[in-house]
Design a protein around this motif. Structure first.
Motif, PDB file in Angstrom:
ATOM      1  N   ASN A 421       0.815  -1.223   0.000  1.00 27.46           N
ATOM      2  CA  ASN A 421       0.000   0.000   0.000  1.00 27.46           C
ATOM      3  C   ASN A 421       0.847   1.270   0.000  1.00 27.46           C
ATOM      4  O   ASN A 421       0.478   2.287   0.582  1.00 27.46           O
ATOM      5  N   GLU A 422       1.990   1.203  -0.645  1.00 31.74           N
ATOM      6  CA  GLU A 422       2.830   2.380  -0.814  1.00 31.74           C
ATOM      7  C   GLU A 422       3.001   2.662  -2.303  1.00 31.74           C
ATOM      8  O   GLU A 422       2.890   1.777  -3.144  1.00 31.74           O
ATOM      9  N   GLY A 423       3.259   3.898  -2.634  1.00 33.05           N
ATOM     10  CA  GLY A 423       3.534   4.235  -4.031  1.00 33.05           C
ATOM     11  C   GLY A 423       2.287   4.512  -4.835  1.00 33.05           C
ATOM     12  O   GLY A 423       1.290   5.034  -4.334  1.00 33.05           O
ATOM     13  N   GLU A 424       2.329   4.116  -6.105  1.00 27.45           N
ATOM     14  CA  GLU A 424       1.289   4.491  -7.063  1.00 27.45           C
ATOM     15  C   GLU A 424      -0.049   3.830  -6.754  1.00 27.45           C
ATOM     16  O   GLU A 424      -0.118   2.661  -6.380  1.00 27.45           O
ATOM     17  N   ILE A 425      -1.120   4.618  -6.932  1.00 20.01           N
ATOM     18  CA  ILE A 425      -2.478   4.110  -6.735  1.00 20.01           C
ATOM     19  C   ILE A 425      -3.014   3.610  -8.075  1.00 20.01           C
ATOM     20  O   ILE A 425      -3.008   4.334  -9.066  1.00 20.01           O
ATOM     21  N   SER A 426      -3.473   2.349  -8.117  1.00 15.56           N
ATOM     22  CA  SER A 426      -3.995   1.785  -9.360  1.00 15.56           C
ATOM     23  C   SER A 426      -5.501   1.572  -9.323  1.00 15.56           C
ATOM     24  O   SER A 426      -6.053   0.898 -10.190  1.00 15.56           O
ATOM     25  N   LEU A 427      -6.161   2.137  -8.333  1.00 16.21           N
ATOM     26  CA  LEU A 427      -7.622   2.110  -8.231  1.00 16.21           C
ATOM     27  C   LEU A 427      -8.184   3.419  -8.773  1.00 16.21           C
ATOM     28  O   LEU A 427      -7.448   4.395  -8.924  1.00 16.21           O
ATOM     29  N   PRO A 428      -9.482   3.467  -9.070  1.00 15.54           N
ATOM     30  CA  PRO A 428     -10.084   4.760  -9.427  1.00 15.54           C
ATOM     31  C   PRO A 428      -9.753   5.796  -8.356  1.00 15.54           C
ATOM     32  O   PRO A 428      -9.861   5.521  -7.158  1.00 15.54           O
ATOM     33  N   ARG A 429      -9.366   6.991  -8.789  1.00 17.20           N
ATOM     34  CA  ARG A 429      -8.885   7.999  -7.835  1.00 17.20           C
ATOM     35  C   ARG A 429      -9.979   8.948  -7.377  1.00 17.20           C
ATOM     36  O   ARG A 429      -9.763   9.757  -6.470  1.00 17.20           O
ATOM     37  N   GLY A 430     -11.147   8.856  -8.002  1.00 23.52           N
ATOM     38  CA  GLY A 430     -12.226   9.756  -7.616  1.00 23.52           C
ATOM     39  C   GLY A 430     -13.582   9.179  -7.963  1.00 23.52           C
ATOM     40  O   GLY A 430     -13.706   8.154  -8.653  1.00 23.52           O
ATOM     41  N   LEU A 431     -14.618   9.858  -7.503  1.00 24.96           N
ATOM     42  CA  LEU A 431     -15.984   9.355  -7.618  1.00 24.96           C
ATOM     43  C   LEU A 431     -16.433   9.212  -9.072  1.00 24.96           C
ATOM     44  O   LEU A 431     -16.988   8.181  -9.458  1.00 24.96           O
ATOM     45  N   LEU A 432     -16.211  10.222  -9.894  1.00 25.80           N
ATOM     46  CA  LEU A 432     -16.705  10.169 -11.267  1.00 25.80           C
ATOM     47  C   LEU A 432     -16.021   9.066 -12.071  1.00 25.80           C
ATOM     48  O   LEU A 432     -16.664   8.386 -12.879  1.00 25.80           O
ATOM     49  N   GLU A 433     -14.728   8.885 -11.860  1.00 28.38           N
ATOM     50  CA  GLU A 433     -14.022   7.804 -12.553  1.00 28.38           C
ATOM     51  C   GLU A 433     -14.600   6.451 -12.156  1.00 28.38           C
ATOM     52  O   GLU A 433     -14.801   5.566 -13.003  1.00 28.38           O
ATOM     53  N   ALA A 434     -14.879   6.289 -10.870  1.00 30.72           N
ATOM     54  CA  ALA A 434     -15.431   5.024 -10.384  1.00 30.72           C
ATOM     55  C   ALA A 434     -16.830   4.780 -10.946  1.00 30.72           C
ATOM     56  O   ALA A 434     -17.183   3.641 -11.284  1.00 30.72           O
ATOM     57  N   VAL A 435     -17.637   5.823 -11.051  1.00 31.88           N
ATOM     58  CA  VAL A 435     -18.980   5.688 -11.625  1.00 31.88           C
ATOM     59  C   VAL A 435     -18.890   5.219 -13.075  1.00 31.88           C
ATOM     60  O   VAL A 435     -19.612   4.302 -13.500  1.00 31.88           O
ATOM     61  N   SER A 436     -18.021   5.818 -13.833  1.00 31.60           N
ATOM     62  CA  SER A 436     -17.879   5.462 -15.249  1.00 31.60           C
ATOM     63  C   SER A 436     -17.434   4.010 -15.419  1.00 31.60           C
ATOM     64  O   SER A 436     -17.938   3.291 -16.289  1.00 31.60           O
ATOM     65  N   LEU A 437     -16.510   3.563 -14.582  1.00 27.38           N
ATOM     66  CA  LEU A 437     -16.054   2.176 -14.669  1.00 27.38           C
ATOM     67  C   LEU A 437     -17.182   1.192 -14.378  1.00 27.38           C
ATOM     68  O   LEU A 437     -17.281   0.141 -15.012  1.00 27.38           O
ATOM     69  N   MET A 438     -18.036   1.510 -13.406  1.00 28.63           N
ATOM     70  CA  MET A 438     -19.162   0.640 -13.101  1.00 28.63           C
ATOM     71  C   MET A 438     -20.119   0.555 -14.290  1.00 28.63           C
ATOM     72  O   MET A 438     -20.582  -0.523 -14.666  1.00 28.63           O
ATOM     73  N   GLU A 439     -20.414   1.695 -14.891  1.00 22.25           N
ATOM     74  CA  GLU A 439     -21.345   1.718 -16.018  1.00 22.25           C
ATOM     75  C   GLU A 439     -20.805   0.953 -17.225  1.00 22.25           C
ATOM     76  O   GLU A 439     -21.574   0.347 -17.985  1.00 22.25           O
ATOM     77  N   GLU A 440     -19.503   0.971 -17.419  1.00 28.03           N
ATOM     78  CA  GLU A 440     -18.903   0.344 -18.593  1.00 28.03           C
ATOM     79  C   GLU A 440     -18.792  -1.173 -18.479  1.00 28.03           C
ATOM     80  O   GLU A 440     -18.606  -1.849 -19.494  1.00 28.03           O
ATOM     81  N   GLU A 441     -18.904  -1.721 -17.273  1.00 32.02           N
ATOM     82  CA  GLU A 441     -18.735  -3.161 -17.093  1.00 32.02           C
ATOM     83  C   GLU A 441     -20.038  -3.910 -17.418  1.00 32.02           C
ATOM     84  O   GLU A 441     -20.987  -3.899 -16.647  1.00 32.02           O
ATOM     85  N   GLU A 442     -20.060  -4.576 -18.570  1.00 28.42           N
ATOM     86  CA  GLU A 442     -21.271  -5.260 -19.030  1.00 28.42           C
ATOM     87  C   GLU A 442     -21.673  -6.413 -18.119  1.00 28.42           C
ATOM     88  O   GLU A 442     -22.865  -6.717 -17.993  1.00 28.42           O
ATOM     89  N   ALA A 443     -20.706  -7.068 -17.493  1.00 31.75           N
ATOM     90  CA  ALA A 443     -21.023  -8.228 -16.650  1.00 31.75           C
ATOM     91  C   ALA A 443     -21.883  -7.853 -15.446  1.00 31.75           C
ATOM     92  O   ALA A 443     -22.591  -8.707 -14.896  1.00 31.75           O
TER      93      ALA A 443
END
Length: 483
Positions: A421-443
């Motif tokens: 848990n040190e260094g670069e973050i590879s998760l969505p960094r904010g709310l809008l990015e996370a919303v878009s990723l959820m919408e794009e996942e067809e599964a």
């Protein structure tokens, strides 16, 4: 001398008679939580002289919504309804603009509340005898409303059942006790304990830290016992006046109900002692955030055996695929585990929170930790959810990701044995990015529901727009005189 002897004998006889009468009381009346039928409910309520019933249901934020009524109305088949727009409301009480697939019911029609009698319990902090019951929601045709939190979790559980699997979970809820704060412009402060001094940070697992709030904790235990809520352990966490409650493992819906009720219970107990209990993911700028870690395993519905372990005790392919599903899909479902702008302040390096999708054995710096256990108790701990998450949606998202990994045979990365848990973050960094990723996942459309995804995304975008209307202290400090 005969009279006292006779009086003692009479008292003893009365005591024995009372004891015999108590033995005749059915178990379903004595139980603090849940009944099986309306007839049992009527007897349960009469036994406790309950005057009022709170019929509640969690909205998208996990806020209890509902109606209160006299007991005789509740048991007389009274129709209960809520407007559908309540499930399109932001945490600030606003109704966002329609966008994308997010739409309002043009009639704002009613949704019918259907009490789940297995959740019937007392409300111990009320002065008048009061009970509460958690409700599901159905449409005018009697069909479950798929975008409501309980329905989303039930849909995920049903997907497991179709495969002959039963998920088992155990949430851990972190929260802060803070001094009363009626002006949101001022930072939160730790409350004063029995020593007369605020608790400092760095008190992880401190018994003295817990003892500072003995009377409050006694009330938490008493309130919980009266509602049939089972606390496994309680500890002091790293932050100042930060506590954690662990619940016993069990059925995901029952545990989501417990977390939902625990949050009410903890807030009410804290208010009784002139302080707040907050489940914000990051309530204090320089202190650790609050998580809702979720331990997860899956058993065979027929045999009860843990499908994460082979008969010889080794890890199964399904166990590995569950982890693979978590790694692949959780970033796309993160908005259900980190639902607010504030949530992403917790998911930062060096703050005892995950910043990527690494997994490892007994490694608390990873997102997905495999606790040390025997083969029957093999499980995956998801350390990403914040305490601010709606428990129904957090459990639904986490279990859905693991399920998709198992049915698609996904393969995880190698486990991590170093600090992750040190260094670069590879998760969505904010709310809008996370919303878009959820919408794009067809599964997610089939297991979480397309209507839910559209509804949830619209509400989250509305909350972000509300947040953007507020000027922060950082902006005043660094932009006021410099730009």
């Amino acid at each position: 001398m005969a009279k006292p002897v006779k009086a003692v004998k009479s008292a003893a006889e009365k005591a024995i008679g009372t004891k015999q009468k108590r033995k005749q009381i059915p178990d379903y009346i004595k139980t603090p939580l849940g009944v099986k039928s309306w007839d049992e409910a009527a007897e349960w309520l009469a036994y406790r002289n309950i005057e009022d019933i709170e019929c509640i249901t969690p909205d998208l934020a996990g806020v209890p919504r509902g109606k209160m009524m006299p007991t005789n109305k509740f048991t007389s088949n009274t129709a209960l309804a809520l407007p559908s727009a309540l499930f399109r409301k932001t945490i600030s009480g606003d109704y966002p603009e329609e966008s994308g697939d997010f739409r309002y019911d043009p009639n704002d029609g009613d949704l019918k509340l259907m009490p789940d009698l297995s959740t019937l319990c007392a409300v111990p902090w009320e002065s008048d005898p009061t009970a509460a019951v958690i409700c599901d929601l159905v449409d005018p045709n009697g069909e479950a409303v798929g975008y409501t939190p309980r329905a989303v979790l039930k849909h995920v559980i049903a997907a497991y059942a179709e495969k002959g699997w039963t998920p088992v979970v155990a949430p851990e809820i972190e929260f802060y006790l803070v001094a009363r704060n009626t002006d949101p412009d001022y930072p939160l402060q730790p409350p004063t304990g029995r020593s007369g001094r605020p608790i400092a940070g760095g008190q992880a697992y401190s018994i003295a830290g817990i003892n500072e709030f003995d009377e409050l904790i006694d009330d938490i235990y008493h309130f919980s016992e009266a509602q049939g809520l089972e606390i496994d352990t309680l500890i002091h966490e790293e932050g100042p006046s930060q506590l954690e409650i662990n619940l016993r493992h069990g059925d995901p819906l029952a545990l989501a109900d417990q977390v939902f009720m625990f949050k009410r219970t903890l807030r009410e107990a804290a208010l009784k002692h002139d302080m707040y209990a907050t489940f914000m993911a990051k309530p204090i700028q320089s202190a650790a955030g609050s998580a809702m870690h979720i331990h997860q395993s899956v058993v065979d519905s027929k045999t009860g055996e843990n499908i994460f372990s082979n008969p010889d005790g080794s890890e199964s392919d399904l166990f590995r695929s569950f982890i693979g599903g978590m790694q692949h899909y959780i970033p796309r479902a993160l908005v259900m585990l980190a639902p607010y702008v504030n949530s992403y302040r917790r998911l930062a390096p060096d703050m005892a929170a995950p910043v990527n999708t690494a997994w490892g054995y007994d490694n608390r710096t990873t997102a997905f930790r495999i606790p040390t256990s025997d083969a029957r108790a093999r499980r995956v701990e998801n350390r990403l959810p914040g305490s601010d998450a709606n428990p129904y949606l957090a459990l639904a998202a986490s279990l859905a990701c693991g399920y998709l990994g198992m049915v698609n045979g996904l393969v995880p990365t190698d486990p991590t044995s170093t600090t992750a848990n040190e260094g670069e973050i590879s998760l969505p960094r904010g709310l809008l990015e996370a919303v878009s990723l959820m919408e794009e996942e067809e599964a997610f459309g089939s297991i979480l529901g397309r209507e839910f995804i559209a509804n949830y995304a619209g509400v989250k975008r509305g909350e972000f727009e509300t947040f953007m209307q507020v000027i922060s202290p950082w902006e005043r400090e660094f932009l006021l005189m410099n730009v």
